[in-house]
Design an enzyme around this catalytic site. Structure first.
Site, PDB file in Angstrom:
ATOM      1  N   LYS A 198     -20.764 -41.300  56.002  1.00 40.92           N
ATOM      2  CA  LYS A 198     -19.180 -40.799  55.680  1.00 40.92           C
ATOM      3  C   LYS A 198     -19.140 -39.681  55.028  1.00 40.92           C
ATOM      4  O   LYS A 198     -18.596 -38.441  55.218  1.00 40.92           O
ATOM      5  CB  LYS A 198     -18.393 -41.775  55.786  1.00 40.92           C
ATOM      6  CG  LYS A 198     -16.930 -41.342  55.267  1.00 40.92           C
ATOM      7  CD  LYS A 198     -16.069 -42.688  55.154  1.00 40.92           C
ATOM      8  CE  LYS A 198     -15.808 -43.038  53.439  1.00 40.92           C
ATOM      9  NZ  LYS A 198     -15.031 -41.829  52.743  1.00 40.92           N
ATOM     10  N   ASN A 199     -19.601 -39.873  53.603  1.00 38.62           N
ATOM     11  CA  ASN A 199     -19.242 -38.983  52.630  1.00 38.62           C
ATOM     12  C   ASN A 199     -20.059 -37.686  52.808  1.00 38.62           C
ATOM     13  O   ASN A 199     -20.169 -36.476  52.087  1.00 38.62           O
ATOM     14  CB  ASN A 199     -19.529 -39.326  51.123  1.00 38.62           C
ATOM     15  CG  ASN A 199     -18.352 -40.374  51.146  1.00 38.62           C
ATOM     16  OD1 ASN A 199     -17.407 -40.450  51.797  1.00 38.62           O
ATOM     17  ND2 ASN A 199     -18.171 -41.141  50.001  1.00 38.62           N
ATOM     18  N   CYS A 246      -3.842 -42.727  45.529  1.00 36.90           N
ATOM     19  CA  CYS A 246      -3.810 -43.440  46.410  1.00 36.90           C
ATOM     20  C   CYS A 246      -4.254 -44.867  45.757  1.00 36.90           C
ATOM     21  O   CYS A 246      -4.088 -44.767  44.547  1.00 36.90           O
ATOM     22  CB  CYS A 246      -5.175 -43.131  47.153  1.00 36.90           C
ATOM     23  SG  CYS A 246      -6.610 -43.095  46.316  1.00 36.90           S
ATOM     24  N   ARG A 266      -5.381 -38.950  41.988  1.00 43.92           N
ATOM     25  CA  ARG A 266      -6.463 -38.311  42.865  1.00 43.92           C
ATOM     26  C   ARG A 266      -6.258 -36.877  42.550  1.00 43.92           C
ATOM     27  O   ARG A 266      -5.849 -35.923  43.299  1.00 43.92           O
ATOM     28  CB  ARG A 266      -6.898 -38.529  44.509  1.00 43.92           C
ATOM     29  CG  ARG A 266      -7.087 -39.825  44.911  1.00 43.92           C
ATOM     30  CD  ARG A 266      -8.498 -40.574  44.291  1.00 43.92           C
ATOM     31  NE  ARG A 266      -9.737 -39.972  45.066  1.00 43.92           N
ATOM     32  CZ  ARG A 266     -10.335 -40.445  45.997  1.00 43.92           C
ATOM     33  NH1 ARG A 266      -9.782 -41.651  46.391  1.00 43.92           N
ATOM     34  NH2 ARG A 266     -11.311 -39.869  46.565  1.00 43.92           N
ATOM     35  N   ILE A 288      -6.447 -32.759  41.733  1.00 46.52           N
ATOM     36  CA  ILE A 288      -7.267 -31.615  42.425  1.00 46.52           C
ATOM     37  C   ILE A 288      -7.301 -30.592  41.551  1.00 46.52           C
ATOM     38  O   ILE A 288      -7.684 -29.284  42.116  1.00 46.52           O
ATOM     39  CB  ILE A 288      -6.842 -31.414  43.884  1.00 46.52           C
ATOM     40  CG1 ILE A 288      -5.616 -30.754  44.187  1.00 46.52           C
ATOM     41  CG2 ILE A 288      -7.275 -32.285  44.837  1.00 46.52           C
ATOM     42  CD1 ILE A 288      -5.259 -30.117  45.077  1.00 46.52           C
ATOM     43  N   ASP A 289      -7.061 -30.617  40.384  1.00 38.16           N
ATOM     44  CA  ASP A 289      -7.153 -29.522  39.295  1.00 38.16           C
ATOM     45  C   ASP A 289      -8.435 -28.731  39.067  1.00 38.16           C
ATOM     46  O   ASP A 289      -8.316 -27.335  39.103  1.00 38.16           O
ATOM     47  CB  ASP A 289      -6.496 -29.897  37.919  1.00 38.16           C
ATOM     48  CG  ASP A 289      -7.519 -31.023  37.300  1.00 38.16           C
ATOM     49  OD1 ASP A 289      -7.625 -32.141  38.273  1.00 38.16           O
ATOM     50  OD2 ASP A 289      -7.824 -31.009  36.295  1.00 38.16           O
ATOM     51  N   LEU A 290      -9.377 -29.408  39.318  1.00 38.66           N
ATOM     52  CA  LEU A 290     -10.676 -28.906  39.096  1.00 38.66           C
ATOM     53  C   LEU A 290     -10.917 -27.986  40.381  1.00 38.66           C
ATOM     54  O   LEU A 290     -11.765 -26.709  40.238  1.00 38.66           O
ATOM     55  CB  LEU A 290     -12.026 -29.725  39.196  1.00 38.66           C
ATOM     56  CG  LEU A 290     -11.978 -30.762  37.682  1.00 38.66           C
ATOM     57  CD1 LEU A 290     -12.872 -31.842  37.865  1.00 38.66           C
ATOM     58  CD2 LEU A 290     -11.823 -29.838  36.647  1.00 38.66           C
ATOM     59  N   ASP A 300     -18.237 -46.640  44.600  1.00 39.12           N
ATOM     60  CA  ASP A 300     -18.196 -46.994  45.668  1.00 39.12           C
ATOM     61  C   ASP A 300     -18.800 -48.445  45.950  1.00 39.12           C
ATOM     62  O   ASP A 300     -18.639 -48.905  46.979  1.00 39.12           O
ATOM     63  CB  ASP A 300     -18.619 -46.174  46.686  1.00 39.12           C
ATOM     64  CG  ASP A 300     -17.652 -45.083  46.913  1.00 39.12           C
ATOM     65  OD1 ASP A 300     -16.287 -44.912  46.196  1.00 39.12           O
ATOM     66  OD2 ASP A 300     -18.022 -43.876  47.570  1.00 39.12           O
ATOM     67  N   ILE A 304     -14.798 -44.051  36.801  1.00 39.82           N
ATOM     68  CA  ILE A 304     -14.665 -43.307  37.679  1.00 39.82           C
ATOM     69  C   ILE A 304     -13.150 -43.061  37.963  1.00 39.82           C
ATOM     70  O   ILE A 304     -12.412 -42.097  37.953  1.00 39.82           O
ATOM     71  CB  ILE A 304     -15.478 -43.062  38.975  1.00 39.82           C
ATOM     72  CG1 ILE A 304     -16.823 -43.233  38.508  1.00 39.82           C
ATOM     73  CG2 ILE A 304     -15.019 -41.842  39.835  1.00 39.82           C
ATOM     74  CD1 ILE A 304     -17.546 -41.898  37.608  1.00 39.82           C
ATOM     75  N   ARG A 357     -12.114 -47.492  57.863  1.00 36.17           N
ATOM     76  CA  ARG A 357     -12.136 -45.992  57.652  1.00 36.17           C
ATOM     77  C   ARG A 357     -13.686 -45.389  56.971  1.00 36.17           C
ATOM     78  O   ARG A 357     -13.968 -44.462  57.257  1.00 36.17           O
ATOM     79  CB  ARG A 357     -11.331 -45.724  56.292  1.00 36.17           C
ATOM     80  CG  ARG A 357      -9.883 -45.440  56.370  1.00 36.17           C
ATOM     81  CD  ARG A 357      -9.272 -44.931  55.260  1.00 36.17           C
ATOM     82  NE  ARG A 357      -9.968 -43.857  54.515  1.00 36.17           N
ATOM     83  CZ  ARG A 357     -10.305 -44.015  53.271  1.00 36.17           C
ATOM     84  NH1 ARG A 357      -9.927 -45.058  52.357  1.00 36.17           N
ATOM     85  NH2 ARG A 357     -11.290 -43.341  52.859  1.00 36.17           N
TER      86      ARG A 357
HETATM   87  C1  UD1 Z   1     -15.789 -38.790  46.422  1.00 38.36           C
HETATM   88  C2  UD1 Z   1     -16.299 -39.858  47.442  1.00 38.36           C
HETATM   89  C3  UD1 Z   1     -15.636 -41.095  47.059  1.00 38.36           C
HETATM   90  C4  UD1 Z   1     -16.142 -41.472  45.612  1.00 38.36           C
HETATM   91  C5  UD1 Z   1     -16.034 -40.523  44.693  1.00 38.36           C
HETATM   92  C6  UD1 Z   1     -16.828 -40.716  43.470  1.00 38.36           C
HETATM   93  C7  UD1 Z   1     -16.012 -38.447  49.435  1.00 38.36           C
HETATM   94  C8  UD1 Z   1     -15.306 -38.174  50.687  1.00 38.36           C
HETATM   95  N1  UD1 Z   1     -15.517 -39.334  48.675  1.00 38.36           N
HETATM   96  O1  UD1 Z   1     -14.435 -38.568  46.228  1.00 38.36           O
HETATM   97  O2  UD1 Z   1     -16.037 -41.939  48.012  1.00 38.36           O
HETATM   98  O3  UD1 Z   1     -15.735 -42.513  45.303  1.00 38.36           O
HETATM   99  O4  UD1 Z   1     -16.568 -39.248  45.297  1.00 38.36           O
HETATM  100  O5  UD1 Z   1     -18.121 -40.786  43.620  1.00 38.36           O
HETATM  101  O6  UD1 Z   1     -17.192 -37.901  49.179  1.00 38.36           O
HETATM  102  N2  UD1 Z   1     -11.051 -35.570  39.242  1.00 38.36           N
HETATM  103  C9  UD1 Z   1      -9.985 -34.833  38.560  1.00 38.36           C
HETATM  104  N3  UD1 Z   1      -9.732 -33.609  39.084  1.00 38.36           N
HETATM  105  C10 UD1 Z   1     -10.393 -33.096  40.311  1.00 38.36           C
HETATM  106  C11 UD1 Z   1     -10.948 -33.806  40.939  1.00 38.36           C
HETATM  107  C12 UD1 Z   1     -11.368 -35.241  40.273  1.00 38.36           C
HETATM  108  O7  UD1 Z   1      -9.597 -35.233  37.560  1.00 38.36           O
HETATM  109  O8  UD1 Z   1      -9.953 -32.003  40.448  1.00 38.36           O
HETATM  110  C13 UD1 Z   1     -11.288 -36.975  38.685  1.00 38.36           C
HETATM  111  C14 UD1 Z   1     -10.585 -38.255  39.788  1.00 38.36           C
HETATM  112  O9  UD1 Z   1      -9.470 -38.499  39.497  1.00 38.36           O
HETATM  113  C15 UD1 Z   1     -11.616 -38.995  39.676  1.00 38.36           C
HETATM  114  C16 UD1 Z   1     -13.090 -38.308  39.202  1.00 38.36           C
HETATM  115  O10 UD1 Z   1     -12.866 -37.046  38.891  1.00 38.36           O
HETATM  116  O11 UD1 Z   1     -11.449 -39.897  38.511  1.00 38.36           O
HETATM  117  C17 UD1 Z   1     -14.013 -38.461  40.437  1.00 38.36           C
HETATM  118  O12 UD1 Z   1     -13.536 -37.646  41.503  1.00 38.36           O
HETATM  119  P1  UD1 Z   1     -14.554 -36.944  42.651  1.00 38.36           P
HETATM  120  O13 UD1 Z   1     -16.111 -36.901  42.326  1.00 38.36           O
HETATM  121  O14 UD1 Z   1     -13.763 -35.656  42.924  1.00 38.36           O
HETATM  122  O15 UD1 Z   1     -14.118 -37.875  43.924  1.00 38.36           O
HETATM  123  P2  UD1 Z   1     -13.812 -37.167  45.230  1.00 38.36           P
HETATM  124  O16 UD1 Z   1     -14.716 -36.306  45.603  1.00 38.36           O
HETATM  125  O17 UD1 Z   1     -12.394 -37.566  45.568  1.00 38.36           O
END
Ligand code: UD1
Length: 420
Positions: A22-23, A116, A121, A123-125, A305, A327, A397
């Site tokens: 999926k990912n 969620c 979650r 998305i600042d980065l 996960d 995480i 999902r």
């Molecule tokens: C992806 C996976 C998810 C997995 C996760 C961590 C997909 C579709 N989903 O989710 O199954 O659990 O990686 O391995 O591939 N964060 C920030 N700012 C950002 C982005 C992330 O603070 O802009 C934080 C998040 O809140 C979280 C951590 O970074 O605490 C990891 O998030 P991230 O690696 O981005 O996970 P996803 O890509 O959402």
């Protein structure tokens, strides 16, 4: 929502082939937008998240059809750059469309994905990196509007190796002017798969899986066929299913190197595991043992996960184990349900202390998220009596047919639709 009914106590036995991840499929589907033409993706799982991504791509004008397990995506007719809010709320990872839609069209409007059940979650980065690459971003009334005349390559240092942010930057960089370098990127196997897919399409990316990724911009892309990597989290879930049920299982079409952290912890519980290039065989011990501490970390650390599934296993392992979830902030909803089944789990912030019990008891539990839901099914496999796992939608999902897969190994599990 439907539910799963499981009668515990059957040691699983047999062989299962693992399908596409999926990912890996989700960012690859997002990447197809970069090339205005046809892309064929083989071994796609028919799961809710993939179906939602298909609806999103169709909403922007793409034409998509299934041929068995192959997705044929024609993005030549894509023209709309507004993503429907209801679809974004169904799948937060739709945010990975930012990079590719900006790359192709220079604009996008998408609703803010929000938090969620496993925690906030942010998305600042993603946004910080895109701004550096020249994107103008406005956030208002829960929507993000992005515009850019010409994306340009940049040196981007990620404060945290976010999977989604790494994917978005890679996708935005493909058609950007100049070179992009990502320092401290995510190293997950799905990032390497995205690199392989894009390079086969004609991009020039190197370093995925290491601590620096370099992407040369202005790529000339073309039509390709691609097979996605097998799903390492489904593989891990079925390894735990074999272990928790006292069984013996062979998993084929797997990549053991993607799962070393999980395999190593399962060996500590006493499981015998043998790996070949594409196979993993597991045999459960007569009594599972506790494992000290599991700390979830970005790859190649122990995957978040797999944390819930491992907690279900440790709930019936002899001795005390500790899990530290590093995480996501609140990824322990399944712990409360496991406690209802008789597990001894103490939660203190990001730490869970699990003292194994001899038996879990079947009861009614609720899946609150995808992997937590899978963990409850696993607990049901070894619990005494009947377990009902409500909210099957969350599990679907990410698992195409967990009931049929486990049935093929001898488990007594049934999916019950809502109206029954
Ligand atoms: C992806 C996976 C998810 C997995 C996760 C961590 C997909 C579709 N989903 O989710 O199954 O659990 O990686 O391995 O591939 N964060 C920030 N700012 C950002 C982005 C992330 O603070 O802009 C934080 C998040 O809140 C979280 C951590 O970074 O605490 C990891 O998030 P991230 O690696 O981005 O996970 P996803 O890509 O959402």
């Amino acid at each position: 929502m439907g539910k799963f009914r499981i009668e515990g106590g059957i040691p699983l036995q047999g062989e299962i082939r693992i399908g596409g991840a999926k990912n890996a499929v989700l960012p690859i589907l997002a990447a197809t937008v970069l090339y205005p033409g046809i892309t064929c993706i083989h071994d796609c799982p028919k799961i809710m998240d993939v179906l939602t991504m298909i609806r999103i791509l169709e909403s922007i004008g793409c034409k998509i059809k299934w041929e068995d397990r192959t997705l044929i995506v024609d993005t030549s007719t894509a023209c709309n750059t507004e993503i429907p809010a209801d679809l974004v709320s169904e799948m937060r990872s739709s945010i990975i469309l930012l990079g590719s839609i900006l790359g192709r069209f220079g604009k996008i409007k998408i609703s803010y994905p929000g938090g969620c059940s496993i925690g906030p979650r942010p998305i600042d980065l993603h946004l910080k990196a895109l701004k550096k690459m020249g994107v103008q971003i406005e956030e208002y009334h829960g929507y993000i509007t992005c515009k850019v005349k010409q994306l340009h390559g940049e040196k981007i240092h990620l404060d945290f190796p976010s999977v989604g942010a790494t994917e978005n930057i890679m996708l935005a960089a493909i058609l950007a002017k100049g070179r992009t370098i990502i320092y401290n990127p995510a190293k997950e196997p799905e990032i390497v798969d995205l690199q392989n897919f894009l390079n086969q399409m004609g991009a020039t990316i190197r370093g995925a899986g290491s601590h620096i990724i370099t992407i040369e911009g202005e790529s000339k892309l073309s039509s390709i066929e691609y097979t996605v990597i097998p799903d390492r989290i489904i593989t891990g879930t079925y390894l735990v299913a074999a272990a928790i049920s006292g069984g013996e299982v062979l998993l084929s079409n797997v990549q053991p190197k993607h799962l070393y952290a999980v395999i190593s912890k399962l060996r500590e519980t006493g499981c015998i595991i043998k790996e070949d290039k594409n196979y993993i065989y597991i045999q459960s011990p007569s009594k599972l043992q506790s494992v000290g501490t599991i700390r979830t970390y970005p790859h190649p650390g122990f995957p978040t996960d797999m944390q819930a599934q491992m907690m279900a296993l440790l709930a019936v392992a002899q001795g005390t184990s500790i899990i530290s979830e590093n995480i996501f902030e609140s990824r322990y909803k399944h712990a409360e349900e496991l406690i209802r089944m008789g597990a001894h789990i103490q939660l203190e912030g990001r730490i869970a202390i699990i003292t194994g019990v001899n038996k879990l008891m079947g009861t009614t539990v609720h899946a609150e998220d995808l992997r937590g839901g899978a963990a409850l099914i696993l607990a049901g496999l070894c619990a005494e009596g009947e377990t009902l796992v409500y909210n099957s939608k969350h599990i679907e999902r990410g698992y195409e047919c967990i009931d049929k897969d486990l049935q093929s190994l001898g488990a007594r599990i049934q999916k019950i639709k809502e109206e029954q």
